[in-house]
Motif scaffolding. Structure first.
Motif: not given
Length: 1330
Positions: A380-384, A762-765
């Motif tokens: 999913f791509f959720r809330n950026g 990278l933000l998710s990581i």
């Protein structure tokens, strides 16, 4: 040649089969993999697997559906998900619970916590039973372990109602069961058509006589399945034992039905143990503890981890080398989820209380922890942010490449990147099961997703499909790495000292990256890694577990007793194994004692040779390793005596990996792979781009071949990716991958640059990394603390903050800590600006400096670089006592802050690296005692130890952040600290904008009152010019001359909690959640009291009312109980003249109530809501530790408000005291009822009753007075007196349409609520229930 041997693992997505024609030689093995659910082609996957193997070995076709001739099969060994699926889907046997009077709702209430703290609808799994029968019988324990005098009953002759239990404890019989009444009741139950019952009576673990009697009557009445908790789990803890009995009653008949259907597909059926004329094939099932059992003795209770247990057995048998004792991490990545485990010291790690599908049971299980990330995990791509799972495509429809219309998954990402080989994947897809993976559909879906992601980030260069797919792979790896780190480090192990063993169908594509991120440099892959669970069953032993309760001290005096118990248990276990055909020479025994320090609940299962001295030494060693210390002078208590008897099966002797490598090196037989050995080459994506990658067939590579990365080594069932930083050495039965340097995510990041573009991957990581730091701080704090509150209840939070004190990551999510810690750190940063130095550590708990209540002490450590503060770390822990009027520092009638104990505004706990113990002694011990009727801390040694643990936890955070800075650069870290807050702010802003649109921009208003008449008033309005949503509490009452005053930080906590609930998605919880919000609170009001006001009720009661008001303003739901029902009792403390301290004991609990109904849900009964989620002490532990008899703990029927959706009911808790104590209640909603919404009725108010008993000289009751003691009071109760607390119900929602009866709605349970739970899940649950 012998007969055919078959081992089968039926997993969630695939069923794996390993067959051998009888030679026992690995080269003759046949491996099959087929879909577990494929109803259009076959009804049962294991039978289909057996059919295909028989076809292979016989060379003859066998028609589907005809009974299989098993005459040439030596054995079938199986692991199955039948029990797990029945739990998940609630499709077990109809059954009833039979329990002690007063406890009919014990499993409805459970431990009273809710599974997901941000789920406003509180989705709790249904109970397994259909009805409950209460038996009018009762026993209790005569003595209590918290007795300061340590009195122990030894006379069992003079009182007929006093007996010695199996555990050695004195048991008092209060009420004997009436046989005629029980028989009549059970006959009525039988007439309803039920045939299965689970029986659990209070204290039956030590006194099973009443339970056995009820069980015998049930069998005489005609019940075909009777599960006795004292047989299944003779261990203290009433609720898990009751769950165990009912789970067995629910699941075992289902297992028997499955076995009946399974053997109907076999011509001669299954052989039965002990049969005079054996017919049929021998069949054994893998149990959750890693041992096999004959099919006839396979029970539902022991079947829940049947399949995953086979994998642990498989890798321990094939990869562990006892000569060097290098521990192993099991990494079993399947289609639905990933199981992580650990094996070391030559023994399995077991846990004895686990929660699966919402059911907490007591039964030995391998410590397997399940992560909701597998090959089938949806993307999913959720809330950026990139998100992997927890939702899974399962096997129906499966990933999009399975040709069944499924969604994008991890498997699809690997396929698109070239890391999965359709050429070698089983051709089992499509209508005719003859097609390989579909490569076009995943590419098309990724193209669509890539367009969406690029559109969301127009400021960044467009990402390619490869970059997007690889981003999801990296997120999946991060998701799987975190629990592995916790599993090892929480028990004191160094993770880099391990080897990682990869198995499961998807493990080979991820293992090296996961190991690299953990600092592990060796990955082991068995030739059968993709079917290792099935292979493990072929290598497993038959196991018999026997266990007895105990409550003896470990010492020389009791050593003889322990030896006698071991002899008795060994005899029982031997008899059971001999009935299955084992000789004495085939049986080995492992002896265990379940031990803990007196006064603690952290027990450790300790193995030993038998002598008490051996067990003592091993316990102290394990305690030191896991917790970092041992108590001096405390006795060791044994809770259980356990024997694990192992019937050794024939196994395949494999030469150890290390000896093979040593021999190859000595002989010079290690050689680089031939230049032309590859089957073909393909472009495979690794960090930075696609590389030409050689693809090899494993069976073509000779032993001793070294394959450098990048490469792929595959066979018919597995694909193993060897990245550029690694090389693979081929052995006889293994591939050993050595990692030379990290495939680091930092490769795409510039260390120090002023223009940093925020990359969504990278933000998710970083979201994972920041949270991982906070979690590791928490692990450190738990390990090195000593108090029960911190070490066992895990009542603490650890967090990471940016340079100005904004919250970046917080773990665990205690609602009351969410917003308040950032208020505290920001205040301390301002106080110490330009004054604090490296080596300094701040301590504070003051409400005026961001504190909540005084027992929550916060320790703050700044990190410096070049003389500048670059971030802060902090830990907040609830200290059991810090002085004040009463033990526990939570007096119900406090008027001034000084009544509640030590108040520390801002001090240096460590100055220039030196711990300030003298200052601390003054602050905690001397200063509080200066106030009238107050005492200094009653637990100074615990305070000092826990504060040192908090300092250590902060230091752990500093070192982890330093590593992150070294890897990425400080500018990048700061940029992503800001970006992760921006992300949360954007999500909350979007939610608030949706709310404003829904209400046409009108301001939202609500108000409510505390029981003392204090008003909390809120207006929420949108300031479109500034882009802010204003929470204006103007009109709230002035501060009160009681303890209901709530420090400002509590209001922020309530707001951030509500915002997270309203977003209703997993988002980073940080300061960004509050950025779109402006809060206006009148100074000197109830929500911003001036210095010196009492606040303890504000933290636990007013916080609940603030939450009610916010949710009411947003038109979300009716009021929940709005109360914590804080109940304390104890003895001891300062003498009346204040000159002496009398040793005593103290107890504190909060009690659940009714949950408010909403627009689509009914309220839940008997559960904690909103700002608290504390677990209740188990009834048997309660009576063991304290001088009480719990007469009733049940649902307060009808106390929830009626409506279209009814509010949940409150609880009734009736406690009788055996000795005089001081009891206090601090509660709310005794005057103002929980309000209904949208026409729904109010819930009932709570009531606190004191039942004062008068007895004559013969001890007979002559009078009982019922006294209402109000919402906040302290009473001196005598032996025989009772306190009855009736907690409030929740409000109803909507106008009732059916005369008080409401329309039912089916709750939707979240996928991650149902993962199999090992030690990590237990720890997480403890943290989230405080």
């Amino acid at each position: 040649m012998g007969k055919i041997r078959i081992a089968i693992d039926r997993g969630g997505t695939f069923t794996d089969c390993v067959g051998n024609p009888g030679t026992g030689d690995a080269k003759d093995d046949v491996i099959l993999k087929l879909l577990s659910v494929d109803p259009s082609n076959y009804p049962d996957a294991p039978l289909e697997g057996i059919r295909r193997l028989l076809e292979k070995f016989s060379g003859k076709p066998i028609t589907r559906g005809e009974p299989l001739d098993t005459s040439q099969i030596e054995y079938i060994r199986m692991g199955t998900t039948v029990a797990t699926n029945a739990l998940l889907e609630r499709k077990g046997e109809r059954c009833a619970l039979i329990t002690t009077k007063g406890f009919k709702d014990c499993l409805v209430i459970g431990n009273q916590s809710r599974p997901r703290i941000f789920d406003l609808s509180i989705s709790k799994p249904d109970v397994l039973y259909e009805t409950v029968v209460e038996i009018d019988e009762r026993v209790t324990l005569q003595d209590f372990s918290e007795d300061p005098a340590k009195f122990e009953t030894v006379d069992f002759e003079s009182d007929a109602d006093l007996v010695k239990g199996l555990s050695g404890e004195a048991v008092r019989i209060l009420k004997k069961p009436d046989v005629a009444s029980i028989r009549s009741t059970l006959e009525l139950l039988y007439a309803t058509g039920l045939r299965s019952v689970g029986i659990c009576l209070m204290h039956s673990y030590t006194f099973p006589a009443h339970e056995i009697l009820v069980g015998e009557i049930a069998k005489e009445v005609g019940f075909t399945h009777v599960s006795l908790s004292s047989d299944l789990s003779p261990v203290i803890k009433f609720v898990p034992r009751a769950n165990s009995s009912i789970a067995d009653a629910y699941l075992t008949p289902e297992i028997k039905r499955y076995l009946s259907g399974f053997q109907s597909g076999l011509k001669e059926g299954l052989a039965s143990v002990g049969a005079e004329v054996p017919t049929g094939v021998r069949c054994q099932f893998m149990q959750s503890d890693g041992g096999l059992v004959d099919a006839s003795r396979f029970s539902g209770l022991r079947a829940i981890l049947s399949g995953p247990a086979g994998g642990v057995v498989g890798y321990s048998a094939t990869c562990y080398n006892p000569e060097n004792n290098i521990p192993l991490i099991g990494f079993d990545m399947g289609g639905t989820s990933t199981d992580v485990s650990r094996y070391g010291d030559g023994k399995f790690d077991h846990v004895f209380e686990t929660t699966t599908a919402g059911v907490t049971i007591q039964s030995p299980q391998l410590d397997i922890n399940t992560v909701a990330a597998g090959g089938g995990s949806m993307l999913f791509f959720r809330n950026g942010l990139f998100q992997v799972g927890p939702e899974s495509a399962s096997s129906q429809p499966g990933p999009s490449c399975y040709r069944k219309g499924g969604p994008l998954t991890v498997t699809d990402a690997n396929l698109v990147l070239g890391r999965l080989l359709p050429e070698y994947f089983p051709k089992i897809f499509g209508k005719d099961e003859n097609q390989t993976l579909d490569q076009e559909t995943p590419v098309q879906k990724f193209m669509e997703l890539t367009k969406e992601i690029n559109a969301a980030h127009p400021d960044l260069p467009p990402k390619s499909i490869d970059e997007i797919a690889y981003g999801f792979i990296k997120i999946a790896n991060e998701t799987m790495s975190r629990p592995i780190r916790q599993l090892t480090e929480a028990k004191g192990h160094v993770i880099s000292n391990h080897r990682l063993v990869s198995f499961g169908g998807a493990g080979g594509q991820h293992a090296v990256a996961v190991a690299d991120s953990l600092g592990v440099d060796t990955v082991l892959i068995h030739r059968y890694s993709s079917v290792l669970s099935a292979y493990g069953m072929a290598l497993a032993n038959v196991v018999e577990e026997v266990r007895e309760p105990c409550s003896l001290t470990l010492n020389a005096t009791n050593d003889t007793v322990f030896q006698q118990r071991f002899v008795s248990l060994i005899s029982r276990a031997t008899t059971a194994l001999e009935s299955q055909g084992f000789r004495d020479s085939d049986i080995v025994f492992e002896k265990y004692l379940n031990m803990r320090f007196e006064g603690t609940e952290s027990s450790i299962m300790v193995s030993g040779s038998g002598s008490y001295a051996d067990f003592e030494a091993h316990f102290l060693e394990l305690h030191k390793r896991e917790f970092g210390f041992v108590f001096e002078g405390k006795d060791l208590i044994v809770d259980d005596v356990r024997v694990r008897a192992i019937g050794k099966a024939l196994d395949r002797a494999e030469e150890s990996i290390d000896s093979q490598i040593e021999a190859l090196n000595k002989s010079g037989a290690v050689k680089e792979v031939a230049a032309d050995a590859f089957k073909f080459k393909k472009e495979v994506y690794f960090e930075g781009g696609r590389l030409e990658t050689s693809v090899f067939r494993l069976e073509d590579l000779e032993v001793g071949t070294n394959v450098p990365g990048p490469a792929i080594i595959a066979d018919g069932t597995q694909t193993n990716v060897i990245p550029p930083n690694s090389s693979a050495l081929v052995l006889k039965n293994h591939v050993v991958i050595t990692i030379s340097k990290g495939e680091s995510v930092a490769a795409s990041v510039e260390s120090e640059t002023t223009d940093i573009k925020i990359d969504p991957v990278l933000l998710s990581i970083f979201g994972h990394r920041f949270m991982d730091i906070a979690e590791q701080m928490g692990t450190s704090l738990q390990k090195t603390s000593v108090s029960v509150n911190v070490k066992e209840r895990l009542d603490f939070s650890c967090a990471l903050f940016d340079p100005v004190g904004n919250l970046v990551a917080n773990a665990p999510h205690l609602p009351v800590h969410l917003g308040s810690m950032s208020t505290c750190i920001a205040a301390q940063a301002k106080i110490w600006k330009d004054r604090i130095q490296p080596g300094d550590v701040i301590v504070t708990n003051h409400p005026s400096a961001g504190g909540t209540h005084l027992p929550d002490i916060t320790v703050v450590t700044p990190a410096f670089k070049d003389g500048e503060i670059i971030f802060y770390v902090a830990s907040r822990a609830h200290h059991a006592d810090i002085g004040g009027l009463l033990p526990g520092s939570m007096p119900p009638n406090s008027k001034h802050l000084s009544d509640e104990g030590a108040a520390i505004y801002s001090e240096l706990l460590v100055e220039k690296g030196v711990f300030q113990e003298a200052k601390l002694r003054k602050l905690l011990l001397e200063d509080p005692a200066k106030h009238p009727n107050c005492s200094g801390t009653r637990k100074l040694s615990d305070n000092i130890s826990d504060l040192n643990a908090q300092i250590s936890a902060n230091q752990k955070g500093l070192s982890l952040i330093a590593q992150l800075v070294k890897e990425f650069g400080l500018a990048t870290i700061h940029a992503y600290m800001t970006a992760i807050q921006d992300n949360a702010a954007t999500t909350v802003t979007r939610m608030l904008a949706d709310v404003a649109k829904r209400f046409d921009g009108e301001s939202l208003k609500a108000e409510d009152y505390m029981d003392d008449g204090s008003r909390i008033k809120l207006e929420v309005k949108t300031d479109a010019v500034r882009g802010k949503t204003v929470f204006d509490f103007t009109g709230t009452s002035s501060q009160a001359y009681n303890n209901l005053n709530a420090p400002t930080a509590i209001t922020y906590s309530a707001i951030i909690y509500c915002m997270r609930c309203l977003v209703d998605e997993d988002i980073p919880l940080n300061q960004g959640c509050l950025r779109p919000i402006e809060v206006i609170i009148p100074e000197g009001s109830l929500l911003s009291p001036l210095e010196g006001c009492a606040v303890v009720g504000g933290n636990v009661e007013t916080s609940q009312r603030i939450t009610d008001v916010i949710l009411k303003a947003f038109h979300v739901m009716a009021d929940s109980q709005g109360d914590c029902n804080n109940f304390t009792f104890g003895t001891g403390g300062n003498s009346s003249d204040g000159d002496a301290y009398v040793e005593g004991f103290g107890y504190y609990e909060t009690i659940a109530g009714g949950h408010g109904a909403g627009p689509t849900w009914h309220g839940v009964s008997g559960v904690h809501t909103n700002m608290t989620n504390t677990r209740i002490t188990d009834a048997e532990i309660f009576e063991r530790r304290y001088p009480v008899i719990l007469r009733d703990f049940s649902i307060r029927k009808g106390s929830g408000g009626h409506g279209e959706f009814n509010g949940g009911d409150g609880c009734v808790r009736d406690i009788e005291f055996s000795v005089p104590v001081t009891a206090s209640i601090l509660s709310e909603r005794r005057v103002i009822a929980p309000h209904g919404f949208a026409g729904g009725e109010d819930g009932q108010r709570g009531v606190n009753l004191y039942i004062k008993t008068t007895r004559n000289e013969n001890g007979e009751i002559v009078e009982q007075r019922q006294i209402n003691i109000g919402g906040r009071n302290t009473v001196e109760v005598n032996a025989g007196d009772r306190i009855i607390i009736q907690t409030p119900g929740g409000g109803g929602y909507g106008v009732s349409k059916q005369n008080g009866h409401c329309n039912g709605t089916k709750k939707v349970y979240h996928a991650d609520s149902f993962l199999a739970a090992g030690s990590l899940a237990l720890r997480s649950a403890a943290q989230l229930t405080n």
